[in-house]
Design an enzyme around this catalytic site. Structure first.
Site, short mmCIF file in Angstrom:
data_model
loop_
_atom_site.label_atom_id
_atom_site.label_comp_id
_atom_site.label_asym_id
_atom_site.label_seq_id
_atom_site.Cartn_x
_atom_site.Cartn_y
_atom_site.Cartn_z
N GLY A 193 19.46 -23.95 -7.38
CA GLY A 193 18.74 -23.30 -8.43
C GLY A 193 19.32 -23.71 -10.11
O GLY A 193 20.79 -23.80 -9.89
N CYS A 251 23.95 -23.43 -13.07
CA CYS A 251 23.40 -24.04 -11.89
C CYS A 251 24.04 -23.12 -10.69
O CYS A 251 25.21 -22.78 -10.83
CB CYS A 251 23.66 -25.43 -11.57
N ASP A 252 23.42 -23.02 -9.32
CA ASP A 252 24.12 -22.55 -8.18
C ASP A 252 23.28 -23.01 -7.18
O ASP A 252 22.11 -23.33 -6.83
CB ASP A 252 23.68 -20.96 -8.30
N THR A 253 24.42 -23.57 -6.17
CA THR A 253 23.91 -24.25 -4.99
C THR A 253 24.16 -23.45 -3.78
O THR A 253 25.19 -22.61 -3.53
CB THR A 253 24.61 -25.57 -4.97
#
Length: 210
Positions: free
Chosen positions: A120, A83-85
């Site tokens: 994502g 995950c990446d924010t």
């Protein structure tokens, strides 16, 4: 999004974020016997000037998942989640502030406006029924946060605490010290913290449905 019906018994979260580590257990609670493992990915996070916030979040999520997948080579029944924010205002990504001055500049940009928080996600697992052994699922969640007028006291105290420097956009939605600044929220609040639990639960249910 094409799904494949396979059992997922183990889920590896490719993350070094303590906030994601807490939220992942909300997902596990909905799957009987699902075991959670957390492995920090060994990657250098970088942004490209021509990338949209959505594209950057999905790409970095995939890179995190791929790094951990390559290092552990999980067997069937184990999925790796990356995950990446990113926090974006008018299409411009606000990353983790480098110093106090940049943290303050972020707050001055965000206050009085609505910004996007995009996470994502990428899930990698072996799929015995697919022509390729590796199945990759990519998606994203978008939420909206509105800050009220700039308040020097709140912002100054928050920056002095050191809280902004490991967070996208320089703030943590879950931090109580900032709650007076947040005037409106639209979308998944877990997504704003860093893990879109509803989206991921739905994806995992579709993967494992029989």
């Amino acid at each position: 999004m094409h799904m494949t019906n396979i059992p997922i018994n183990n889920l590896i979260l490719a993350s070094s974020s303590p906030r994601r580590a807490q939220l992942i257990h909300k997902i596990a609670a909905g799957f009987c016997g699902l075991k959670i493992q957390i492995i920090p990915p060994d990657i250098v996070e970088s942004l490209s000037a021509d990338e949209t916030p959505q594209a950057a979040a999905v790409r970095l999520a995939y890179q995190k998942a791929q790094a951990v997948y390559s290092s552990v080579r999980p067997p069937h029944g184990t999925a790796v989640l990356g995950c990446d924010t990113v926090v974006a205002l008018n299409g411009v990504i606000l990353g983790k502030p480098a110093d106090k001055n940049q943290a303050e500049s972020f707050f001055r940009l965000l206050c009085g406006r609505t910004h996007h928080v995009i996470t994502g996600v990428s899930i990698l697992f072996l799929d015995a029924n697919a022509k390729k052994p590796l199945k990759i699922i990519k998606d994203f969640e978008k939420s909206y946060v509105t800050f009220g007028a700039f308040c020097e006291k709140i912002v100054y105290n928050y920056i002095q605490s050191g809280a902004p420097f490991d967070k996208a956009g320089g703030y943590g939605f879950q931090d109580k010290a900032l709650s007076p600044l947040i005037t409106a929220v639209k979308g998944c609040t877990d997504n704003i913290i860093g893990l879109p639990t509803a989206l991921l639960t739905d994806i995992l249910h579709k993967i494992t449905a029989h």
